[in-house]
Each structure stands twice: as C-alpha cells, then as structure tokens.
Design an enzyme around this catalytic site. Structure first.
Site, PDB file in Angstrom:
ATOM      1  N   SER A  74      76.426 -28.700 101.557  1.00 39.27           N
ATOM      2  CA  SER A  74      77.491 -28.139 100.710  1.00 39.27           C
ATOM      3  C   SER A  74      77.335 -26.620 100.609  1.00 39.27           C
ATOM      4  O   SER A  74      78.322 -25.884 100.713  1.00 39.27           O
ATOM      5  CB  SER A  74      77.440 -28.754  99.311  1.00 39.27           C
ATOM      6  N   CYS A 329      81.827 -43.013  96.134  1.00 40.49           N
ATOM      7  CA  CYS A 329      82.776 -42.718  95.060  1.00 40.49           C
ATOM      8  C   CYS A 329      82.002 -42.403  93.792  1.00 40.49           C
ATOM      9  O   CYS A 329      82.073 -43.130  92.809  1.00 40.49           O
ATOM     10  CB  CYS A 329      83.679 -43.920  94.864  1.00 40.49           C
TER      11      CYS A 329
HETATM   12  C1  LIG Z   1      76.666 -35.055 103.356  1.00 37.60           C
HETATM   13  C2  LIG Z   1      77.694 -34.128 103.893  1.00 37.60           C
HETATM   14  C3  LIG Z   1      77.836 -32.823 103.396  1.00 37.60           C
HETATM   15  C4  LIG Z   1      77.062 -32.335 102.181  1.00 37.60           C
HETATM   16  O1  LIG Z   1      75.715 -32.143 102.437  1.00 37.60           O
HETATM   17  P1  LIG Z   1      74.706 -32.014 101.176  1.00 37.60           P
HETATM   18  O2  LIG Z   1      73.412 -31.660 101.806  1.00 37.60           O
HETATM   19  O3  LIG Z   1      74.694 -33.358 100.533  1.00 37.60           O
HETATM   20  O4  LIG Z   1      75.237 -30.954 100.302  1.00 37.60           O
HETATM   21  C5  LIG Z   1      78.752 -31.992 103.978  1.00 37.60           C
HETATM   22  N1  LIG Z   1      79.499 -32.409 105.017  1.00 37.60           N
HETATM   23  C6  LIG Z   1      79.400 -33.647 105.527  1.00 37.60           C
HETATM   24  C7  LIG Z   1      80.247 -34.034 106.681  1.00 37.60           C
HETATM   25  C8  LIG Z   1      78.501 -34.553 104.981  1.00 37.60           C
HETATM   26  O5  LIG Z   1      78.428 -35.777 105.481  1.00 37.60           O
END
Ligand SMILES: *Cc1c(COP(=O)(O)O)cnc(C)c1O
Length: 398
Positions: A74, A329
């Site tokens: 993220s 969810c």
């Molecule tokens: C899990 C995920 C994220 C977020 O990653 P985090 O490390 O949980 O913040 C972003 N993009 C995709 C496609 C994901 O599957």
C-alpha cells in the site's frame, strides 16, 4: 478431532518461510544497531540493508539506487502515485492520471485522493475477463497525462495484464508508467526493463516474506516527492529508521521466489487447473471469473449461482478450509467487489463468488479434499436458497 487445515488464501497473505525467518533473526538482537549509526553495530545493520537492496535490485533487473524500501504494498503504491503526481505537476507537466477499474484499493483510493488536489482521473474499463485494452490506454492519453498505473496481476481474479505492451504505449507518449506487481512476484519472471515500467510495487508478505515491508522500484531519473519526511534514509525518499529484519527478510523471500519459480509455478498451475475442472465437472451453474489462460498460476475465482460466497466461507471454515469471497471483506461491507462488478457481473453473481488462492504448501490430496467437500456444501446452501427454488420453479416444464 479438528479437521486438517487447508489454507487457500495466499493472495491475502502467506506464512513466512522458515528460511526467511532464519535470515531475519540476527537483525533483531545481534545486529540490532541503527543503520544510520557509524559504529560497528550500526554498520552491520547497514550492511544487511545494503545487501538486501543489491539482491532485490539484481532480481528485478534494476540498480541499487532504484529501490526504495517501504512498509508494504500500500505504501509503495501511494508513494509511486502521489509522489510522481505531485512532482510532475510541480514541474508543470500536467495533472492527468490514468488507471484501471480493477486496481487494488491502495491504487484506486490514492488516485481518488488526488482528485481533491485538482488532478483529473481516467479509469479504464476492463473486458469480461479483466483485461485492459491497449487501444483504450492509447486513446486515453492526453498531453497533460503525467502517470499511468495499471496492475500487473489482479489479486481477486488473477488476470495478468499485458504490462510490456501497455508500458510500450506509455513510452511512445513519454508518460510515466507504474505497475502494482504485488501478485506477480513468484508467478512470472520479472524484469523491469522488459516490462517497460518506470515504477513497480511489491510487498514481502505475498511471497512468503514478513508483513509490513515492501519495495518500490523507481527508474533512475523518475521525479518523485516523498510522502514521509524526516531523516535522510532511502535517499530522502522515505524517512524513518529502516525495518532492518523486514528488509533482509524481503530480499531472502524474493530470492527464494525467483529461484523456485519454475517448479512452483508448474505445481500451482496443475493444482489450479485440477480445482477448476473438478468444480466445473461436479457443480452446475458455476462460472469462472477472470481470464482462463492469462491467469495467475495460483488463482481460482468462481461464482456459484443462487448462493452467497460468505455462506460458503463459513461452511468451509467449519471443515478447516480457509478461502475468501471476492476480496477480503475486512470492513464487513456488503458492497459487491468492484473488480467483479467491473467485469460486468450482476451483483448477485458477484456475491456468489469464492476465491481460492493456492500456495507452496498445498498438495494434490488437499485439492481432492476440497473437491469432495465443496459439492455437498453448495447443495446444502442451494437447498435453502429462495433464488434457487425460484429458478427451479421456472425451469419446470408442464
Ligand atoms: C496485498 C496487495 C496490496 C497491499 O499490500 P500491503 O503490503 O498489504 O499493503 C496491494 N496490491 C495488491 C495487488 C495486493 O494484492
């Protein structure tokens, strides 16, 4: 006796590989210094970070200075999108951003946030299999476009985009291109040059690394304003004392993912295909969501008409099987998945979706067990489904 646990939610997160844990351990209580400290204990930590950066860069076909460590996927997505958007606008390059309708919320919500700051957004549609059309991207680019962000592989439906082709269109128009490659790591070989990308996000916990650590590749020369200001870590692009064990773990996990990719991808593909064909053979009124072949080797996402995915999850949980419906969810919201809706599914069919994402530790026996348990679960839920009764009544021929 509790049933054997079968974990089928690897797109949500993975267990940390013991070899990764082992590589991380010294950085908790032996080489625990601050990498910015100049005495030996600090230098040992700095070496861990430096080696990790070298490993990650070389595995992606990048240079050391092109890797910024973050707190996860993220943050990498937010840094790429907001960082480039603000830097480009400062430089008078424009205020238009293009993304797709099926992005992870880390991308979609970051782009929507930028609308509050005067950016203009184009959200490209996808076809019924989840693919972005190269022609749509070409048509959407304006003289003011400063960034395109399209994910490499979708976390819900597993569709893999033609990233190199999309990237080539961006290059042609001199527009920066970011991809969220979080789900592609370990599924396909990744080389940032061959993919024609300027920025690429990844996160360790999706490929058997620890949670809370990720990385952003940013091609040399890409302008970017930091999101987190403070010390001069990460070449001033991301302040804060480095998550040294996490960074070391990320590099180790990426090394393992790349080394074991051919074997792991073959094994997952055959388990995936057995699961899909087994369900299609045993259960009527099911639909595969996503693309049949342009698909992550570990992703199964199917809609079961007349029932709710959530109800299936509860009954599977009772059997020790962990899966997901649509996307995790967490908010408990009842909105159908934006990804499934973008494919053109009805809200009912989106609600009837079940996602099973496979991983390293899954076996053929486990898949057979799921295939034995799923049909009676679906039957049981359909037996009490008013929608199903209505459907049967309409089918009756007098
Ligand atoms: C899990 C995920 C994220 C977020 O990653 P985090 O490390 O949980 O913040 C972003 N993009 C995709 C496609 C994901 O599957």
């Amino acid at each position: 006796m509790a049933p054997e646990t079968i974990y089928l939610d690897h797109a949500a997160t993975t267990a940390t590989d013991p070899r990764v844990v082992e590589a991380m351990l010294p950085y908790f209580n032996t080489a625990y210094g601050n990498p910015s400290s100049i005495y030996r204990l600090g230098r040992a930590a700095l070496e861990g970070v430096d080696e990790a950066r070298e490993t990650v860069a070389s595995l992606l076909g990048a240079k050391r200075k092109e890797i910024v460590f973050t707190s996860g996927g993220s943050e990498a997505d937010n840094l790429a999108i907001k960082g480039v958007a603000f830097a480009q606008r400062d430089a008078g390059k424009g205020n238009h951003i293009i993304t797709s309708a099926i992005e992870h919320h880390a991308v979609l919500h970051a782009v929507e946030y930028l609308e509050h700051f005067g950016f203009e957004i184009t959200i490209l549609p996808v076809d019924s299999t989840g693919l972005v059309a190269v022609a749509d991207l070409r048509a959407a680019i304006r003289p003011t476009t400063v960034l395109v962000s399209i994910m490499a592989a979708n976390n819900e439906i597993g569709t893999i985009q033609p990233i190199a082709e999309l990237g080539a269109v961006c290059r042609e128009h001199n527009v920066l291109f970011h991809t969220d490659a979080v789900q592609l790591i370990g599924a396909q070989p990744i080389n940032v040059k061959e993919l024609n990308v300027d920025l690429l996000s990844l996160t360790a916990h999706k490929f058997y690394g620890p949670k809370g650590v990720g990385a952003l590749y940013m091609r040399r020369g890409v302008p970017l304003l930091p999101l987190i200001n403070g010390g001069s870590q990460e070449r001033r692009l991301r302040a804060g004392t480095e998550n040294v064990p996490g960074i070391v773990g990320l590099a180790k996990a990426l090394q393992l993912a790349v080394d074991e990719l051919p074997q792991s991808s073959n094994q997952l593909t055959s388990l995936r295909d057995r699961l899909i064909s087994g369900i299609e053979a045993a259960i009527p009124h099911v639909y595969l969501n996503g693309h049949r072949s342009q698909r992550l080797p570990n992703n199964v996402n199917m809609s079961f008409d007349f029932i709710e995915g959530e109800s299936m999850l509860l009954l599977l949980d009772q059997q020790g099987i962990y899966a997901s419906s649509g996307s995790a969810c967490t908010s408990g919201s009842l909105d159908p998945s934006h990804v499934l809706m973008a494919l053109g599914l009805s809200a009912e069919r989106a609600h009837g979706s079940l996602r099973m994402t496979l991983g390293r530790e899954n076996t053929a026996e486990q898949i057979e067990r799921v295939l034995a348990l799923l049909p009676p679960i679906v039957e049981r839920l359909r037996a009490v489904s008013p929608m199903y009764r209505h459907f049967l009544a309409e089918q009756t021929v007098y």
